[in-house]
Design an enzyme around this catalytic site. Structure first.
Site, PDB file in Angstrom:
ATOM      1  N   HIS A   3     -24.564   9.247  21.859  1.00 40.99           N
ATOM      2  CA  HIS A   3     -24.146   8.352  20.772  1.00 40.99           C
ATOM      3  C   HIS A   3     -22.793   7.706  21.101  1.00 40.99           C
ATOM      4  CE1 HIS A   3     -23.877   7.265  16.382  1.00 40.99           C
ATOM      5  NE2 HIS A   3     -22.587   7.226  16.706  1.00 40.99           N
ATOM      6  N   GLU A   4     -21.834   8.545  21.464  1.00 43.13           N
ATOM      7  CA  GLU A   4     -20.500   8.004  21.748  1.00 43.13           C
ATOM      8  C   GLU A   4     -20.513   7.164  23.022  1.00 43.13           C
ATOM      9  OE1 GLU A   4     -18.501   8.093  19.413  1.00 43.13           O
ATOM     10  OE2 GLU A   4     -19.436   9.708  18.256  1.00 43.13           O
ATOM     11  N   PRO A  61       0.829  -1.203   0.000  1.00 44.57           N
ATOM     12  CA  PRO A  61       0.000   0.000   0.000  1.00 44.57           C
ATOM     13  C   PRO A  61       0.872   1.265   0.000  1.00 44.57           C
ATOM     14  CG  PRO A  61      -0.413  -1.323   1.965  1.00 44.57           C
ATOM     15  CD  PRO A  61       0.667  -1.995   1.213  1.00 44.57           C
ATOM     16  N   PRO A  62       0.304   2.402  -0.381  1.00 47.53           N
ATOM     17  CA  PRO A  62       1.077   3.640  -0.415  1.00 47.53           C
ATOM     18  C   PRO A  62       1.642   3.973   0.961  1.00 47.53           C
ATOM     19  CG  PRO A  62      -1.076   3.954  -1.428  1.00 47.53           C
ATOM     20  CD  PRO A  62      -1.082   2.591  -0.827  1.00 47.53           C
ATOM     21  N   GLY A  63       2.842   4.483   0.977  1.00 49.38           N
ATOM     22  CA  GLY A  63       3.431   4.957   2.226  1.00 49.38           C
ATOM     23  C   GLY A  63       4.106   3.900   3.055  1.00 49.38           C
ATOM     24  N   THR A  64       4.234   2.683   2.521  1.00 48.66           N
ATOM     25  CA  THR A  64       4.870   1.637   3.310  1.00 48.66           C
ATOM     26  C   THR A  64       6.376   1.602   3.089  1.00 48.66           C
ATOM     27  OG1 THR A  64       4.167   0.145   1.566  1.00 48.66           O
ATOM     28  CG2 THR A  64       2.936   0.065   3.617  1.00 48.66           C
ATOM     29  N   GLY A  65       6.886   2.552   2.342  1.00 51.25           N
ATOM     30  CA  GLY A  65       8.338   2.664   2.220  1.00 51.25           C
ATOM     31  C   GLY A  65       8.924   1.947   1.017  1.00 51.25           C
ATOM     32  N   LYS A  66       8.157   1.823  -0.061  1.00 50.27           N
ATOM     33  CA  LYS A  66       8.681   1.135  -1.247  1.00 50.27           C
ATOM     34  C   LYS A  66       9.800   1.945  -1.887  1.00 50.27           C
ATOM     35  CE  LYS A  66       4.595   0.950  -3.119  1.00 50.27           C
ATOM     36  NZ  LYS A  66       3.810   1.511  -2.004  1.00 50.27           N
TER      37      LYS A  66
END
Ligand code: ADP
Ligand code: MG
Ligand code: ZN
Length: 606
Positions: free
Chosen positions: A426-427, A204-209
């Site tokens: 709700h929370e 995935p994008p940003g995993t350091g390829k």
């Protein structure tokens, strides 16, 4: 658009200039000297009015006393002018008073006039040329465009090392071989070993390829030539392929080295699938890459590394043996990996000794390396804004939320007291259900401070990264997702649209349980629909249906069944614990944010 505009402007300018020169040529300006006859000239010389006679090829230019001028056209060029004048009765003494000059025909003035005469022609010619080129279509233009922009690839030597890429130990292990080969190619060649030509980094994008590719070249100490697939796509026909040729040529000259093709999916898509424009260009570029790769001899010490987050759409030709036949996966880091990445980015920054990177790592499941780098950076910015000397835990935690939720807290957003109450219940509903369901991850924080698109949120953190999740875990998660909406229903007798995200999530979860995990007793352990293998991309690719209409109905019924069972359970659970719900909601209205401990204390006190 702007290039077009400026070319049109140029054409208009040419037309105007051409018209103006024509005009000047036809209507000579008013200072043109008067035309007189030879007899008149003779008479004027006799009268002593003539100062100078300039003899030109076809005319006589007369300068009269008082700076007046006149022109006499000259027909008989062979007869000397003095003789003609004498024939007209001019006495030698009178003639001697006149300064007679001879100008050679090839002087500057004549050339100038020639040029002025030709100018319109030149302009009209240019005009036609341009119009002609314009009708030639864009191909021609694109070619010259590409040529002029030909880029020189520079192979820089990255200083990044494997140590700078944290986690990803398996990937490093696989790439070590590549490094060794680049360092000592002879060793491998001597044994006749077939060397990998292409390595595909998938993740995935940003995993350091990109980082990893640079680290390989940094470790080996060889130049790094890189180009991005998306750059090719922007190019005109024929340019992409020639760029590839240039790139490989330069790389071969600098071998051993690495060629890095980022986002290779942009060019390497299945051929023939016309997604996006100009796929001819893509095909040519891809073909060129394949041709170049096949042209590598075993003695070429060039290794190709390509990166993609869509290996599923790559052309099979790229993945054939001898091409990108090594695949190295860079997945989202686990807790240990995240900690290591945080450490890499904290290194060299002043941090307080009390910071607990383990905790931050645990709080950031799903974060990739780029996110974690961002976290540390945000924390540093926060610390600087608070005039601190070092980054503390508080900054790190805030940064995690900021990066995770997208955007800083928006305390300024106006909420009516009623809205605030609805959000608090709700929370609180989510949190209470999470606390009561024993398979849910524990509550780490509950807040009604709006952030990003969310009105508030409950933050649950797994104690350890989950590799396998049990059926009960999914059921509890569906229950927790329902908690917010059911709390609203119980307290206000009405529901808001605040639960849209919850509903989307729980529907997906329930569907996945039935169609992918085989967790529905009725449907059995079968997969329904061909899903993409790359679940880690977190993207729902178009599902291919491989079941009948009846089965589809059964699936829908089963999903519905799962959710309505959970609904009944949560409603009962919250009704029984309605006091707890009020208590948490009130605490939220008062303090806006409850930490995990504070939340648990509320329960313990009950
Ligand atoms: P990708 O190419 O996979 O999209 P990048 O290599 O461009 O990701 O990563 C972006 C940034 O994120 C890197 O420059 C680096 O600072 C950080 N990063 C990503 N993965 C790691 C990692 N494993 N270790 C350290 N930093 C990382
Ligand atoms: Mg990248
Ligand atoms: Zn919710």
């Amino acid at each position: 658009m702007s290039a077009n505009w400026s070319r049109n402007a140029f054409v208009y300018l040419l037309i105007i200039v051409a018209a103006a020169t024509l005009f000047i040529n036809i209507y000579r300006p008013g200072d043109a000297p008067q035309q007189i006859s030879l007899t008149q000239l003779a008479n004027r010389i006799k009268a002593g009015e003539v100062e100078t006679v300039i003899v030109r090829d076809s005319e006589l230019r007369i300068i009269l006393a008082g700076n007046d001028a006149a022109v006499v056209s000259r027909r008989e060029r062979d007869v000397p002018i003095t003789q003609i004048l004498a024939g007209l009765g001019v006495k030698p003494a009178q003639l001697a008073a006149v300064n007679i000059k001879y100008e050679s025909p090839a002087n500057a003035g004549n050339w100038l006039s020639l040029l002025v005469n030709l100018l319109p022609l030149v302009f009209i010619g240019a005009l036609f040329f341009i119009l002609f080129r314009q009708t030639q279509g864009s191909n021609n233009q694109a070619l010259s465009f590409g040529k002029s922009k030909a880029r020189v690839f520079t192979g820089d030597k990255p200083t990044v090392k494997f140590d700078d890429v944290a986690g990803s130990d398996e990937a490093k292990e696989e790439l070590k071989e590549v490094v060794e080969f680049l360092k000592e190619p002879q060793k491998f060649a001597a044994l006749g070993a077939r060397i990998p030509k292409g390595v595909l980094l998938v993740g995935p994008p940003g995993t350091g390829k990109t980082l990893m590719a640079k680290a390989v070249s940094g470790e080996a100490g060889v130049p790094f030539f890189s180009i991005s697939g998306s750059e090719f796509v922007e190019m005109f026909v024929g340019v992409g392929a020639s760029r590839v040729r240039d790139l490989f040529e330069q790389a071969k000259r600098n071998s051993p080295c690495i060629i890095f093709i980022d986002e290779i999916d942009a060019v390497g898509r299945y051929r023939g699938t016309g997604l996006g424009g100009s796929h001819d260009e893509r095909e040519q570029t891809l073909n060129q890459i394949l041709v170049e790769m096949d042209g590598f001899g075993t003695d070429t010490n060039v290794i190709l590394i390509a990166a993609t987050n869509r290996p599923d759409i790559l052309d099979p030709a790229l993945l054939r043996p001898g091409r990108f036949d090594r695949r190295v996966t860079m997945d989202r880091p686990d807790v240990v990996g995240r900690r290591a990445i945080l450490e890499v980015h904290v290194k060299g920054k002043p941090v307080e000794p009390t910071i607990d990177l383990n905790l931050i790592a645990r709080q950031t499941p799903g974060f990739v390396g780029a996110d974690l780098e961002n976290v540390v950076n945000e924390a540093a910015i926060l610390a600087a804004r608070r005039n601190k000397r070092a980054i503390g835990m508080r900054e790190l935690q805030e940064a995690v939320e900021r990066v995770g939720m997208g955007g800083p807290e928006r305390r300024s957003r106006l909420m009516t007291p009623h809205e605030k109450k609805v959000v608090a219940y709700h929370e609180a509903g989510h949190a209470v259900v999470a606390h009561l369901c024993k398979h849910s991850d524990p509550v780490q924080k509950v807040t009604i401070v709006p952030r990003g698109g969310a009105g508030g949120y409950v933050w649950r953190v797994a104690e350890k990264d989950r590799l396998l999740a049990k059926r009960a875990y999914f059921l509890d998660n569906i229950a927790v997702a329902l908690g917010g909406r059911i709390a609203e229903e119980l307290v206000f007798g009405d529901i808001s649209n605040g639960a849209a995200m919850d509903i989307q999530q729980l529907t997906q979860m329930a569907r996945a349980m039935v169609t992918r995990y085989g967790m529905s007793e009725k449907m059995g352990p079968l997969q329904f629909g061909q899903q993409d293998e790359l679940v880690f991309l977190g993207r729902d690719l178009a599902e291919q249906r491989d079941y009948s209409e009846e089965v589809a109905e059964e699936i829908d019924a089963e999903v519905q069944e799962l959710v309505s069972a959970a609904y009944a359970r949560v409603r009962a659970l919250l009704s029984e614990n309605i006091d707890m719900l009020h208590k948490v909601a009130n605490a939220l209205l008062e303090r806006e944010t409850l930490s995990g401990e504070e939340f648990k204390e509320l329960f313990a006190a009950a």
